[in-house]
Design an enzyme around this catalytic site. Structure first.
Site, PDB file in Angstrom:
ATOM      1  N   LYS A  72       0.840  -1.419  -0.055  1.00  0.00           N
ATOM      2  CA  LYS A  72      -0.127   0.095   0.009  1.00  0.00           C
ATOM      3  C   LYS A  72       0.705   1.012   0.161  1.00  0.00           C
ATOM      4  O   LYS A  72       0.411   2.409  -0.561  1.00  0.00           O
ATOM      5  CB  LYS A  72      -1.012   0.067   1.246  1.00  0.00           C
ATOM      6  CG  LYS A  72      -1.960  -0.939   1.115  1.00  0.00           C
ATOM      7  CD  LYS A  72      -3.272  -0.743   2.261  1.00  0.00           C
ATOM      8  CE  LYS A  72      -4.051  -1.478   2.097  1.00  0.00           C
ATOM      9  NZ  LYS A  72      -5.325  -1.278   3.168  1.00  0.00           N
ATOM     10  N   ASP A 108     -10.250   3.034   2.202  1.00  0.00           N
ATOM     11  CA  ASP A 108     -10.302   2.614   3.366  1.00  0.00           C
ATOM     12  C   ASP A 108     -11.297   3.200   4.465  1.00  0.00           C
ATOM     13  O   ASP A 108     -12.184   2.743   5.091  1.00  0.00           O
ATOM     14  CB  ASP A 108      -9.235   2.159   4.129  1.00  0.00           C
ATOM     15  CG  ASP A 108      -8.409   0.851   3.396  1.00  0.00           C
ATOM     16  OD1 ASP A 108      -9.182  -0.063   2.680  1.00  0.00           O
ATOM     17  OD2 ASP A 108      -7.087   0.857   3.484  1.00  0.00           O
TER      18      ASP A 108
END
Ligand code: ATR
Length: 287
Positions: A72, A108
């Site tokens: 990420k 997220d």
């Protein structure tokens, strides 16, 4: 069986390992249901190969990719553009390819907010949050809450220095609404007393260590909303304790679905069929 053609658009999930990922069936279910000529496939990639594979995907028939552990952060070095919130969070979980260029996003935190809203009717604006933990998930959720107008974002972590650093960063880069809280005794109880929503952003309570709580039961009052990002098991010890004490529980699977729905919109420009995603994800529910 689905048979791709030269017109099929692909979406990849880049991470390692990916054996148990729910994202491929979740997205493919929606593509099938909406009759879209897309295919979502998991690709296990080492850190060493990430750049090469990503560059090749950009030249192929890919509409985008999701990125998960451990890439990420590393993916950011390969992007042409970065969404503002993803830049502030400092991590990317969604990439869109368009006109030969790549742009990174982070869905997220949005996934958490939309799940919270769906299950409890609460939006961040004007509400006080107490977050336990200080890892990557905490960063995404805390920064997004601040960007969406949360009145206070309190951070409580075992290693207090990390919570202090994140609170300082949120105050400087997003809005002055964050504070770190000592992770024990009276300070924690007082902070919980000031909060409307308590959120576990650690892995505490995850299978197979299901019998532990991220913070003491005494923190939970009946007026609280208690959210967990752990989704295996679906009903964590934290959430069952919260319900016993009369609080409203928000389950971790909702965040998983809604971060996927937000990514789906980025990849395709269309709204996801969230009900179909939930049906797929419900297979993970083990009680
Ligand atoms: P991710 O980046 O995937 O969210 P992480 O970096 O492993 O996960 O972060 C997990 C967070 O949960 C950390 O803040 C960690 O606390 P420390 O910063 O003190 O390491 C917290 N955490 C994990 N296990 C914990 C435990 N048993 N007790 C208290 N905190 C814990």
């Amino acid at each position: 069986m689905f048979s791709p053609t030269v017109h099929t658009r692909f979406i990849a999930l880049l991470g390692n390992p990916l054996g148990h990922s729910i994202s491929p069936p979740m997205h493919n279910r929606v593509f099938e249901k909406l009759g879209m000529d897309y295919c979502y496939l998991p690709i296990e990639v080492t850190a060493e190969d990430l750049g090469t594979i990503f560059a090749a995907m950009k030249k192929m028939n890919f509409a985008g990719c999701n990125v998960t552990i451990p890439h990420k952060l590393a993916i950011m070095a390969h992007l042409d553009e970065l969404d503002d919130l993803a830049e502030t969070i400092g991590a990317v979980n969604t990439v869109r390819f368009q006109n030969g260029r790549s742009k990174g996003f982070n869905t997220d935190g949005e996934g958490f907010i939309r799940s919270l809203q769906e299950e409890s009717g609460i939006t961040p604006k004007g509400h006080r949050f107490l977050l336990f933990g200080c890892g990557g998930a905490t960063r995404a959720i805390a920064m997004t809450l601040a960007a969406h107008g949360a009145e206070r974002v309190m951070l409580c972590n075992r290693t207090e220095a990390k919570a202090e650093a994140l609170a300082e960063e949120i105050n400087r880069r997003v809005r002055p609404c964050a504070a770190s809280i000592a992770c024990k005794g009276k300070a924690q109880l007082t902070a919980a007393g000031e909060a409307d929503i308590l959120v576990n952003t650690t892995s505490i309570g995850m299978h197979p260590n299901e019998d532990v709580m991220p913070f003491p039961e005494a923190c939970i009052e009946a007026r609280h909303i208690v959210a967990d990002i752990v989704y295996n098991p679906w009903m964590t010890k934290l959430l069952s304790t919260a319900e016993e004490r009369g609080a409203k529980a928000v389950h971790g699977l909702g965040m998983l679905v809604w971060q996927g729905a937000a990514a789906f919109k980025i990849f395709t420009g269309r709204e996801a069929d969230v009900a179909a995603m939930k049906e797929e994800v419900a297979k993970l529910r083990k009680g």
